[in-house]
Design a protein around this motif. Sequence first.
Motif, short mmCIF file in Angstrom:
data_model
loop_
_atom_site.label_atom_id
_atom_site.label_comp_id
_atom_site.label_asym_id
_atom_site.label_seq_id
_atom_site.Cartn_x
_atom_site.Cartn_y
_atom_site.Cartn_z
N THR A 170 -2.05 24.42 -9.62
CA THR A 170 -3.04 23.57 -10.30
C THR A 170 -2.39 22.31 -10.84
N ARG A 171 -1.22 22.45 -11.45
CA ARG A 171 -0.56 21.27 -12.01
C ARG A 171 -0.20 20.27 -10.92
N PHE A 172 0.20 20.76 -9.76
CA PHE A 172 0.52 19.86 -8.64
C PHE A 172 -0.73 19.17 -8.12
N ARG A 173 -1.83 19.90 -8.02
CA ARG A 173 -3.10 19.29 -7.58
C ARG A 173 -3.51 18.18 -8.54
N LEU A 174 -3.40 18.44 -9.82
CA LEU A 174 -3.78 17.44 -10.82
C LEU A 174 -2.84 16.24 -10.79
N ALA A 175 -1.56 16.47 -10.54
CA ALA A 175 -0.59 15.37 -10.44
C ALA A 175 -0.91 14.45 -9.28
N ARG A 176 -1.30 15.02 -8.16
CA ARG A 176 -1.65 14.18 -7.00
C ARG A 176 -2.83 13.27 -7.34
N LYS A 177 -3.80 13.80 -8.09
CA LYS A 177 -4.95 12.98 -8.49
C LYS A 177 -4.50 11.79 -9.34
N VAL A 178 -3.52 12.03 -10.19
CA VAL A 178 -3.02 10.95 -11.05
C VAL A 178 -2.46 9.80 -10.23
N PHE A 179 -1.61 10.09 -9.26
CA PHE A 179 -0.98 9.01 -8.51
C PHE A 179 -1.98 8.28 -7.62
N ARG A 180 -3.02 8.98 -7.15
CA ARG A 180 -4.09 8.27 -6.44
C ARG A 180 -4.79 7.30 -7.39
N LEU A 181 -5.06 7.76 -8.61
CA LEU A 181 -5.75 6.92 -9.59
C LEU A 181 -4.90 5.72 -9.99
N THR A 182 -3.64 5.94 -10.35
CA THR A 182 -2.83 4.83 -10.84
C THR A 182 -2.57 3.82 -9.73
N SER A 183 -2.47 4.28 -8.50
CA SER A 183 -2.32 3.35 -7.38
C SER A 183 -3.56 2.46 -7.25
N ALA A 184 -4.73 3.08 -7.31
CA ALA A 184 -5.98 2.31 -7.21
C ALA A 184 -6.14 1.38 -8.40
N TYR A 185 -5.75 1.84 -9.58
CA TYR A 185 -5.88 1.04 -10.80
C TYR A 185 -5.01 -0.21 -10.71
N ASP A 186 -3.76 -0.04 -10.32
CA ASP A 186 -2.87 -1.20 -10.17
C ASP A 186 -3.36 -2.13 -9.07
N GLY A 187 -3.93 -1.56 -8.00
CA GLY A 187 -4.48 -2.38 -6.93
C GLY A 187 -5.63 -3.25 -7.43
N ALA A 188 -6.49 -2.68 -8.27
CA ALA A 188 -7.62 -3.45 -8.81
C ALA A 188 -7.12 -4.59 -9.70
N ILE A 189 -6.10 -4.33 -10.49
CA ILE A 189 -5.53 -5.38 -11.35
C ILE A 189 -4.93 -6.48 -10.48
N SER A 190 -4.17 -6.09 -9.48
CA SER A 190 -3.53 -7.07 -8.60
C SER A 190 -4.57 -7.93 -7.89
N ARG A 191 -5.62 -7.30 -7.36
CA ARG A 191 -6.67 -8.08 -6.66
C ARG A 191 -7.35 -9.06 -7.60
N TYR A 192 -7.61 -8.61 -8.83
CA TYR A 192 -8.25 -9.52 -9.79
C TYR A 192 -7.34 -10.70 -10.11
N LEU A 193 -6.08 -10.43 -10.40
CA LEU A 193 -5.17 -11.52 -10.77
C LEU A 193 -4.97 -12.50 -9.62
N GLU A 194 -5.01 -12.00 -8.39
CA GLU A 194 -4.92 -12.91 -7.23
C GLU A 194 -6.15 -13.80 -7.09
N SER A 195 -7.26 -13.38 -7.71
CA SER A 195 -8.51 -14.10 -7.54
C SER A 195 -8.75 -15.18 -8.59
N VAL A 196 -7.88 -15.22 -9.61
CA VAL A 196 -8.09 -16.19 -10.68
C VAL A 196 -6.90 -17.12 -10.77
N SER A 197 -7.12 -18.24 -11.42
CA SER A 197 -6.01 -19.19 -11.65
C SER A 197 -6.03 -19.57 -13.12
N LEU A 198 -4.90 -20.03 -13.59
CA LEU A 198 -4.78 -20.43 -15.01
C LEU A 198 -5.41 -21.81 -15.21
#
Length: 198
Positions: A170-198
Motif C-alpha cells: 500500500t505504501r508503495f502504491r501511494l508513493a507512486r501516486k505522489v510522484f505522478r502528482l508532483t510531476s504534473a504539478y511542476d509541469g503546470a507551473i513550468s507551462r504557466y511561467l513559459e506563457s507569461v513575460s515580466l
Amino acid sequence: MRKIARAVISVTDKSGIVEFAQSLASFGVAILSTGGTARAMREGGVSVTDISQHTGFPEMLDGRVKTLHPKVHGGILGMRDNPEHVRTMEAQGVLPIDLVVVNLYPFENTVAREGVSLEEAIENIDIGGPSMLRSSAKNFRDVAVIIDPADYRPVLEEMSAHQGATTLETRFRLARKVFRLTSAYDGAISRYLESVSL
C-alpha cells in the motif's frame, strides 16, 4: 508492516478530513497540522498539535515557511531500520512521522482565472507540500502518504486489519501516486511561467 503512531495532515481539499482524523485518533495516532486544517479538525473534536509547537518555530514569511524544518523532514525521511538514523533522530529530538496527508495549493485553478496576476500565481506555488510529499514517497518503506481523499477509507481498512499498521504494498502504491502528482504539478507551473513575460 508499519504501525502509524504520528501523522502530519495539511490539506486544501478538506472533504472527509475531519472524519478521517477522527478515525486516526481512535487508533491513538498523534496528529500534527497547520492553519485551517488544524482548525477544522479541532472543530470536529480531534486533538491536534500545531506544527509550530512541534518544531519550536512559528510559521513565518506570510506562511511561506511552515513545515520546512528538520523535525518535520527528519521525522519523515529517517529510516527506521538504520541504527545511525535512529540514533541521530533520538539525539536531535526528532520524532518519527509515519503518515503524511497533504494536497497542494490549487495552482492550476488559480492561473485559469481571468486576470490572475503573476504575483498571485507565484504565491500559489506550493513549496512545503510537495517537499513533504516527495520526502514521504521517497521513504515509502517507513511512511504512508495520502494525496487523495479516495484513499482515506482503504488506508483505514488496512489499519483496522493490521492493528494500526499499513503494508509495504500500500505504501508503495501511494508513493507512486505522489510522484505522478508532483510531476504534473511542476509541469503546470513550468507551462504557466513559459506563457507569461515580466
